[in-house]
Write a protein that holds these residues in place. Sequence first.
Motif, PDB file in Angstrom:
ATOM      1  N   GLU A 259      50.010   9.019   5.073  1.00 23.75           N
ATOM      2  CA  GLU A 259      51.349   8.956   5.653  1.00 23.75           C
ATOM      3  C   GLU A 259      52.409   8.949   4.557  1.00 23.75           C
ATOM      4  OE1 GLU A 259      51.945   5.638   8.303  1.00 23.75           O
ATOM      5  OE2 GLU A 259      49.835   5.651   8.923  1.00 23.75           O
ATOM      6  N   GLY A 260      53.585   9.422   4.891  1.00 22.52           N
ATOM      7  CA  GLY A 260      54.755   9.236   4.052  1.00 22.52           C
ATOM      8  C   GLY A 260      54.692   9.906   2.694  1.00 22.52           C
ATOM      9  N   PHE A 261      55.277   9.225   1.705  1.00 18.26           N
ATOM     10  CA  PHE A 261      55.439   9.804   0.380  1.00 18.26           C
ATOM     11  C   PHE A 261      54.109  10.240  -0.224  1.00 18.26           C
ATOM     12  CE2 PHE A 261      59.150   6.597  -0.150  1.00 18.26           C
ATOM     13  CZ  PHE A 261      59.989   7.405   0.595  1.00 18.26           C
ATOM     14  N   GLY A 262      53.112   9.366  -0.157  1.00 13.10           N
ATOM     15  CA  GLY A 262      51.831   9.683  -0.768  1.00 13.10           C
ATOM     16  C   GLY A 262      51.193  10.914  -0.174  1.00 13.10           C
ATOM     17  N   ALA A 263      51.160  10.992   1.145  1.00 17.31           N
ATOM     18  CA  ALA A 263      50.559  12.148   1.811  1.00 17.31           C
ATOM     19  C   ALA A 263      51.321  13.424   1.466  1.00 17.31           C
ATOM     20  CB  ALA A 263      50.533  11.926   3.317  1.00 17.31           C
ATOM     21  N   ARG A 264      52.645  13.347   1.424  1.00 16.21           N
ATOM     22  CA  ARG A 264      53.444  14.533   1.102  1.00 16.21           C
ATOM     23  C   ARG A 264      53.143  15.034  -0.307  1.00 16.21           C
ATOM     24  NH1 ARG A 264      59.722  13.864   2.469  1.00 16.21           N
ATOM     25  NH2 ARG A 264      59.658  16.074   1.867  1.00 16.21           N
ATOM     26  N   LEU A 265      53.035  14.108  -1.250  1.00 14.17           N
ATOM     27  CA  LEU A 265      52.784  14.525  -2.624  1.00 14.17           C
ATOM     28  C   LEU A 265      51.359  15.057  -2.794  1.00 14.17           C
ATOM     29  CD1 LEU A 265      54.085  14.823  -5.341  1.00 14.17           C
ATOM     30  CD2 LEU A 265      53.563  12.427  -5.848  1.00 14.17           C
ATOM     31  N   LEU A 266      50.420  14.476  -2.097  1.00 13.23           N
ATOM     32  CA  LEU A 266      49.052  14.994  -2.155  1.00 13.23           C
ATOM     33  C   LEU A 266      48.976  16.426  -1.646  1.00 13.23           C
ATOM     34  CD1 LEU A 266      47.011  11.888  -0.951  1.00 13.23           C
ATOM     35  CD2 LEU A 266      46.869  12.969  -3.210  1.00 13.23           C
ATOM     36  N   GLU A 267      49.751  16.741  -0.630  1.00 13.00           N
ATOM     37  CA  GLU A 267      49.749  18.096  -0.086  1.00 13.00           C
ATOM     38  C   GLU A 267      50.267  19.120  -1.081  1.00 13.00           C
ATOM     39  OE1 GLU A 267      52.062  17.918   3.447  1.00 13.00           O
ATOM     40  OE2 GLU A 267      50.513  16.892   4.621  1.00 13.00           O
ATOM     41  N   LEU A 268      51.020  18.669  -2.075  1.00 17.20           N
ATOM     42  CA  LEU A 268      51.628  19.569  -3.045  1.00 17.20           C
ATOM     43  C   LEU A 268      50.749  19.815  -4.264  1.00 17.20           C
ATOM     44  CD1 LEU A 268      55.199  18.058  -2.755  1.00 17.20           C
ATOM     45  CD2 LEU A 268      54.568  20.393  -2.127  1.00 17.20           C
ATOM     46  N   GLN A 269      49.571  19.204  -4.308  1.00 20.74           N
ATOM     47  CA  GLN A 269      48.666  19.443  -5.438  1.00 20.74           C
ATOM     48  C   GLN A 269      48.120  20.863  -5.396  1.00 20.74           C
ATOM     49  OE1 GLN A 269      45.149  16.940  -5.626  1.00 20.74           O
ATOM     50  NE2 GLN A 269      44.950  17.228  -7.851  1.00 20.74           N
ATOM     51  N   ASP A 270      48.113  21.520  -6.547  1.00 13.69           N
ATOM     52  CA  ASP A 270      47.586  22.881  -6.645  1.00 13.69           C
ATOM     53  C   ASP A 270      46.065  22.881  -6.561  1.00 13.69           C
ATOM     54  OD1 ASP A 270      50.219  23.698  -7.145  1.00 13.69           O
ATOM     55  OD2 ASP A 270      49.977  23.550  -9.327  1.00 13.69           O
ATOM     56  N   PRO A 271      45.461  23.997  -6.159  1.00  7.45           N
ATOM     57  CA  PRO A 271      43.994  24.081  -6.111  1.00  7.45           C
ATOM     58  C   PRO A 271      43.321  23.820  -7.459  1.00  7.45           C
ATOM     59  CG  PRO A 271      44.963  25.880  -4.855  1.00  7.45           C
ATOM     60  CD  PRO A 271      46.091  25.207  -5.571  1.00  7.45           C
ATOM     61  N   ASP A 272      44.034  24.085  -8.573  1.00  7.59           N
ATOM     62  CA  ASP A 272      43.437  23.855  -9.891  1.00  7.59           C
ATOM     63  C   ASP A 272      43.621  22.422 -10.377  1.00  7.59           C
ATOM     64  OD1 ASP A 272      46.108  23.733 -10.623  1.00  7.59           O
ATOM     65  OD2 ASP A 272      46.021  25.394 -12.046  1.00  7.59           O
ATOM     66  N   GLY A 273      44.112  21.529  -9.511  1.00 10.25           N
ATOM     67  CA  GLY A 273      44.246  20.120  -9.844  1.00 10.25           C
ATOM     68  C   GLY A 273      45.618  19.712 -10.330  1.00 10.25           C
ATOM     69  N   GLN A 274      46.465  20.657 -10.678  1.00 11.45           N
ATOM     70  CA  GLN A 274      47.780  20.357 -11.209  1.00 11.45           C
ATOM     71  C   GLN A 274      48.809  20.225 -10.090  1.00 11.45           C
ATOM     72  OE1 GLN A 274      48.508  22.428 -15.286  1.00 11.45           O
ATOM     73  NE2 GLN A 274      47.592  24.024 -14.005  1.00 11.45           N
ATOM     74  N   TRP A 275      50.012  19.830 -10.497  1.00  9.70           N
ATOM     75  CA  TRP A 275      51.196  19.926  -9.651  1.00  9.70           C
ATOM     76  C   TRP A 275      52.196  20.824 -10.376  1.00  9.70           C
ATOM     77  CZ3 TRP A 275      48.099  15.770  -9.138  1.00  9.70           C
ATOM     78  CH2 TRP A 275      47.938  15.219  -7.862  1.00  9.70           C
ATOM     79  N   ALA A 276      52.810  21.720  -9.650  1.00  6.91           N
ATOM     80  CA  ALA A 276      53.835  22.623 -10.189  1.00  6.91           C
ATOM     81  C   ALA A 276      53.315  23.463 -11.352  1.00  6.91           C
ATOM     82  CB  ALA A 276      55.087  21.853 -10.602  1.00  6.91           C
ATOM     83  N   GLY A 277      52.001  23.561 -11.482  1.00  9.92           N
ATOM     84  CA  GLY A 277      51.409  24.459 -12.462  1.00  9.92           C
ATOM     85  C   GLY A 277      51.542  24.053 -13.906  1.00  9.92           C
TER      86      GLY A 277
END
Length: 322
Positions: free
Chosen positions: A43-61
């Motif tokens: 839920e909330g902030f944590g769930a939103r940020l988890l959804e933004l993780q890239d398939p290669d494990g990074q965020w924003a590349g």
Amino acid sequence: MAADGVISWLLDSDPALRWQVERDLAGAAPGVWEATRARVATEGFGARLLELQDPDGQWAGGAFFPAGFDFDAVETDGQPWTATTWSLNALREWGLDPAVLQNRRTVELLAANCRWEYDDLPYWGGEVDCCINAWTLANGVWLGADVAGIADWFLEHRLGDGGWNCEWVEGSARSSFHSTLNALKGLLAFDSAGPTDAPVRAARRSGEEYLLTRNLLYRLGTGEPVGPWVGNFTYPFRWCYSALNALDYFRASYQMEGRPPDPRMQAAIDMVRAARRPDGTWAQGTRHRGLEWFPVDVEPGEPSKWLTFSATRVLDWWDSGR
């Protein structure tokens, strides 16, 4: 807003904050706050940020900056807060169960795919910036990565006055409030995770003494405030030093070791107490510019739940230990 009213106001918040309020201010039973904490992943902030993780494990590349970032834009747009290190910092500070990212093989994926913008160095080995290495140390401990080498790096790069400075690579031999506090946070995470490491504990004590001899606020030579930022309370804390940010560290450090508050923190405590508004809340200060995934706190001047929680917890610790 009376004390009970402040607590009720704080409890009406995202699970990332609510579980901490339940545990540290409201006196909830472990089963209550642990259940709320588990919701950070869904839920909330944590769930939103988890959804933004890239398939290669990074965020924003990217490791510290988004892929393709124009570094000249820092002057006009500020530091972006979306890349891997900042995203891991947020999830760790919000209390996400590390098993969520371990099940995604995040440690292994970052080892394979993520390199520092500085010299293309491997992610879990750290680089040359004290603050970056501190966050990598804390995130690695949290996720179970082998980051013992970064802890050793801090022992080797402590300056003669007891602290650290990210500008050591430019020849600086004087410690920085910002760098020292961030280094201390990383070392505390390492120190808290296992058997006492005597050299690491000694390095932490040295860095703490650097700040305490300056009452967390002042230049040692002149007694003047170290900078206007020392009284700017803002969430997220990011990299910047403030009296509240420092006191939040000392609270965690001293509680872990069972030490009473050091009286040299009194002036910083007074600064935090003076910033409390008549309704019992603390207002958001001047926020750090830069791209973020989504807002997690209020605009400047508005009452901040995150700051009110942190400041109330610090004052409760101080008052109960005096």
